[in-house]
Design an enzyme around this catalytic site. Structure first.
Site, PDB file in Angstrom:
ATOM      1  N   ASP A  28       0.614  -1.358   0.153  1.00  0.00           N
ATOM      2  CA  ASP A  28      -0.105   0.189   0.052  1.00  0.00           C
ATOM      3  C   ASP A  28       0.637   1.306  -0.026  1.00  0.00           C
ATOM      4  O   ASP A  28       0.439   2.282   0.615  1.00  0.00           O
ATOM      5  CB  ASP A  28      -0.945   0.117   1.254  1.00  0.00           C
ATOM      6  CG  ASP A  28      -1.725  -1.020   1.376  1.00  0.00           C
ATOM      7  OD1 ASP A  28      -2.022  -1.899   0.421  1.00  0.00           O
ATOM      8  OD2 ASP A  28      -2.324  -1.332   2.411  1.00  0.00           O
ATOM      9  N   LYS A  93      -7.593  -3.987  -2.688  1.00  0.00           N
ATOM     10  CA  LYS A  93      -8.173  -4.546  -1.387  1.00  0.00           C
ATOM     11  C   LYS A  93      -8.694  -3.458  -0.413  1.00  0.00           C
ATOM     12  O   LYS A  93      -8.402  -2.127  -0.925  1.00  0.00           O
ATOM     13  CB  LYS A  93      -6.973  -5.300  -0.621  1.00  0.00           C
ATOM     14  CG  LYS A  93      -6.006  -4.462   0.100  1.00  0.00           C
ATOM     15  CD  LYS A  93      -5.055  -5.186   1.069  1.00  0.00           C
ATOM     16  CE  LYS A  93      -3.930  -4.412   1.579  1.00  0.00           C
ATOM     17  NZ  LYS A  93      -4.339  -3.413   2.542  1.00  0.00           N
ATOM     18  N   CYS A 125      -1.983  -1.846   8.215  1.00  0.00           N
ATOM     19  CA  CYS A 125      -1.919  -3.139   7.113  1.00  0.00           C
ATOM     20  C   CYS A 125      -0.734  -4.161   7.155  1.00  0.00           C
ATOM     21  O   CYS A 125      -0.787  -5.106   7.193  1.00  0.00           O
ATOM     22  CB  CYS A 125      -2.039  -2.370   5.868  1.00  0.00           C
ATOM     23  SG  CYS A 125      -3.675  -1.517   5.381  1.00  0.00           S
TER      24      CYS A 125
END
Length: 215
Positions: A28, A93, A125
């Site tokens: 991410d 996601k 995350c």
């Protein structure tokens, strides 16, 4: 009792990395987060170093993006080679952990035991991904100079927690040289050149001391 102790010691992993048994996870590192992350530019530079080494050592990479519509694409500078980035599997996601069904299916096809992770945010995350991977029996290595959160304290506590859970904390250079193991490695010169170039860049984590003192 003595033989049980020997068996336990023999089974305990010490976290050695080998290219043929390793996958890199890029978590991410997206445009919207760029100005928000503590030491964010160092994370991006270290991510680029890791992806370049992955290319040199033929190590697979998996990219995830958290809700791309809101947070944007993966920052291009995480790769030195745009074509390489284009060819790396990328998974959308909304779950915080990278371990979605799609990612787990992909990891199963790769069949790698050692997972090297870098990205953001450390306490959300990255942390949830590492815990899921550890539960699945994977050996998890966290690149400390390529992981961050918006708040330094969140990052620090997350790294401490993950170390307690059984993940290995390491640095980009340490992981890379462990992967090569010897100056006789066929790609040593190429990776050494990448390392020299990476060392010329500012590393804002050089002043870090608090995490190590708590572990």
């Amino acid at each position: 009792m003595h033989s049980m102790s020997l068996t336990t010691t023999a089974l305990r992993t010490v976290g050695k990395l080998k290219p043929e048994n390793t996958v890199f996870l890029l978590c991410d590192i997206q445009e919207r987060f760029r100005p928000l992350m503590w030491r964010g530019e160092t994370v991006i530079r270290s991510a680029q170093y890791m992806t370049s080494v992955a290319k040199a050592l033929d190590i697979p990479i998996v990219i995830t993006q958290q809700y791309t519509k809101v947070f944007g694409e993966t920052i291009p500078e995480t790769f030195a080679d745009a074509e390489h980035m284009k060819n790396v599997p990328k998974f959308e996601k909304k779950k915080f952990s990278m371990c979605t069904d799609e990612v787990k299916d992909h990891l199963n096809t790769l069949d790698k035991q050692s997972v090297v992770i870098f990205g953001i945010e450390a306490h959300v995350c990255v942390q949830q991904t590492c815990l899921d991977l550890l539960e699945d029996g994977k050996e998890v290595h966290i690149i400390a100079d390529a992981v961050s959160s918006q708040q330094p304290y969140d990052r620090e506590i997350a790294l401490h927690r993950l170390s307690q859970a059984g993940a290995f904390l390491t640095t980009a250079q340490s992981a890379v040289f462990m992967l090569m193991q010897s100056a006789d490695h066929a790609n040593f010169k190429a990776v050494s050149k990448l390392t020299v170039e990476h060392m010329k860049l500012p590393n804002e984590f050089n002043d870090i001391s608090t995490v190590a003192s708590k572990i």
